[in-house]
Write a protein that holds these residues in place. Structure first.
Motif, mmCIF file in Angstrom:
data_model
loop_
_atom_site.group_PDB
_atom_site.id
_atom_site.type_symbol
_atom_site.label_atom_id
_atom_site.label_comp_id
_atom_site.label_asym_id
_atom_site.label_seq_id
_atom_site.Cartn_x
_atom_site.Cartn_y
_atom_site.Cartn_z
ATOM 1 N N CYS A 5 0.841 -1.193 0.000
ATOM 2 C CA CYS A 5 0.000 0.000 0.000
ATOM 3 C C CYS A 5 0.883 1.252 0.000
ATOM 4 C CB CYS A 5 -0.904 -0.008 1.237
ATOM 5 S SG CYS A 5 -1.889 1.506 1.418
ATOM 6 N N SER A 15 -8.364 -9.100 -4.219
ATOM 7 C CA SER A 15 -9.802 -8.988 -4.012
ATOM 8 C C SER A 15 -10.470 -8.817 -5.373
ATOM 9 C CB SER A 15 -10.082 -7.778 -3.110
ATOM 10 O OG SER A 15 -11.441 -7.645 -2.840
ATOM 11 N N ARG A 24 -6.401 -4.740 -2.472
ATOM 12 C CA ARG A 24 -6.984 -3.866 -1.448
ATOM 13 C C ARG A 24 -6.082 -3.837 -0.229
ATOM 14 N NH1 ARG A 24 -12.401 -2.491 -0.912
ATOM 15 N NH2 ARG A 24 -12.935 -4.087 -2.415
ATOM 16 N N CYS A 25 -5.949 -2.662 0.358
ATOM 17 C CA CYS A 25 -5.181 -2.532 1.594
ATOM 18 C C CYS A 25 -6.055 -2.972 2.768
ATOM 19 C CB CYS A 25 -4.739 -1.090 1.801
ATOM 20 S SG CYS A 25 -3.864 -0.849 3.374
ATOM 21 N N PRO A 26 -5.543 -3.862 3.623
ATOM 22 C CA PRO A 26 -6.350 -4.318 4.754
ATOM 23 C C PRO A 26 -6.586 -3.226 5.810
ATOM 24 C CG PRO A 26 -4.148 -5.249 4.872
ATOM 25 C CD PRO A 26 -4.238 -4.514 3.569
ATOM 26 N N ARG A 27 -5.776 -2.197 5.818
ATOM 27 C CA ARG A 27 -5.944 -1.145 6.831
ATOM 28 C C ARG A 27 -6.780 0.028 6.305
ATOM 29 N NH1 ARG A 27 -0.707 1.043 9.317
ATOM 30 N NH2 ARG A 27 -0.830 -0.881 10.506
ATOM 31 N N CYS A 28 -6.353 0.654 5.216
ATOM 32 C CA CYS A 28 -7.030 1.879 4.750
ATOM 33 C C CYS A 28 -8.101 1.613 3.697
ATOM 34 C CB CYS A 28 -6.006 2.876 4.209
ATOM 35 S SG CYS A 28 -5.252 2.416 2.632
ATOM 36 N N ALA A 29 -8.209 0.376 3.208
ATOM 37 C CA ALA A 29 -9.189 -0.048 2.203
ATOM 38 C C ALA A 29 -8.980 0.608 0.840
ATOM 39 C CB ALA A 29 -10.623 0.169 2.681
ATOM 40 N N ALA A 104 -10.184 4.797 -0.289
ATOM 41 C CA ALA A 104 -11.317 3.924 0.044
ATOM 42 C C ALA A 104 -12.625 4.236 -0.671
ATOM 43 C CB ALA A 104 -11.536 3.910 1.555
#
Length: 183
Positions: A5, A15, A24-29, A104
């Protein structure tokens, strides 16, 4: 090679968005789209948007550019901040692999802005677009079937716009249809 990211520096997860592969970033989406994947997802979200040609970097006056907003998650390229058409959404675009980074909520904002643009477009603009798409049918760079779909979409949108701007015409057409002796 693992993509990270550009905001959080975490590895991106694979995804799907509108059945299009993205990361997709797992933290900031945030979302990473490989080249052309953003267009595919946009068109899947609303097929009526497919005829709109929004190409990043294609028109220097249409896209405001801010150099080097970060590093490309997929490689050695630099991300450049660009305004996506007239949507007021700023995306990050890689100058090497042509991928696009969206924060996001930016995908939904792009689709909403383009749908609003279609809703506000007047009938004469749709008529010009239909003539342009008819020329593209004969001379365009896309396959004939794609150009035909684009022309059909613009003609459908032109019909909707004319009928919504002229409700009396719509009522007369319905009356003619109801009185058709060949039904």
């Amino acid at each position: 090679m693992s993509a990270d990211c550009p905001r959080c520096a975490l590895p991106l997860d694979t995804s799907q968005l509108q059945q299009v592969p993205v990361q997709r970033c797992p933290r900031c989406a945030g979302l990473w789209f490989e080249a052309h994947a953003l267009r595919e997802a946009r068109n899947a979200a609303d097929p009526d948007l497919a005829w709109l040609d929004v190409e990043l970097w294609s028109d220097a006056e249409q896209f405001r550019h801010a150099p080097h907003s970060g590093r490309c998650p997929a490689g050695d390229g630099a991300l450049h901040a660009l305004e996506y058409g007239h949507t007021a959404v700023t995306v990050e675009y890689c100058d090497v692999c042509f991928g696009v980074w969206l924060d996001a909520t930016e995908f939904e904002r792009i689709v909403d802005a383009l749908e609003l643009e279609l809703d506000r477009r007047p009938a004469p603009a749709y008529l010009r677009d239909a003539l342009h798409e008819a020329r593209q049918l004969l001379t365009g760079p896309q396959p004939l079937l794609d150009e035909w779909r684009d022309l059909r979409t613009v003609l459908k949108l032109l019909e909707y716009r004319v009928l919504s701007e002229h409700p009396g015409l719509h009522q007369r057409l319905l009356a003619l249809q109801a009185g058709n002796p060949f039904r």
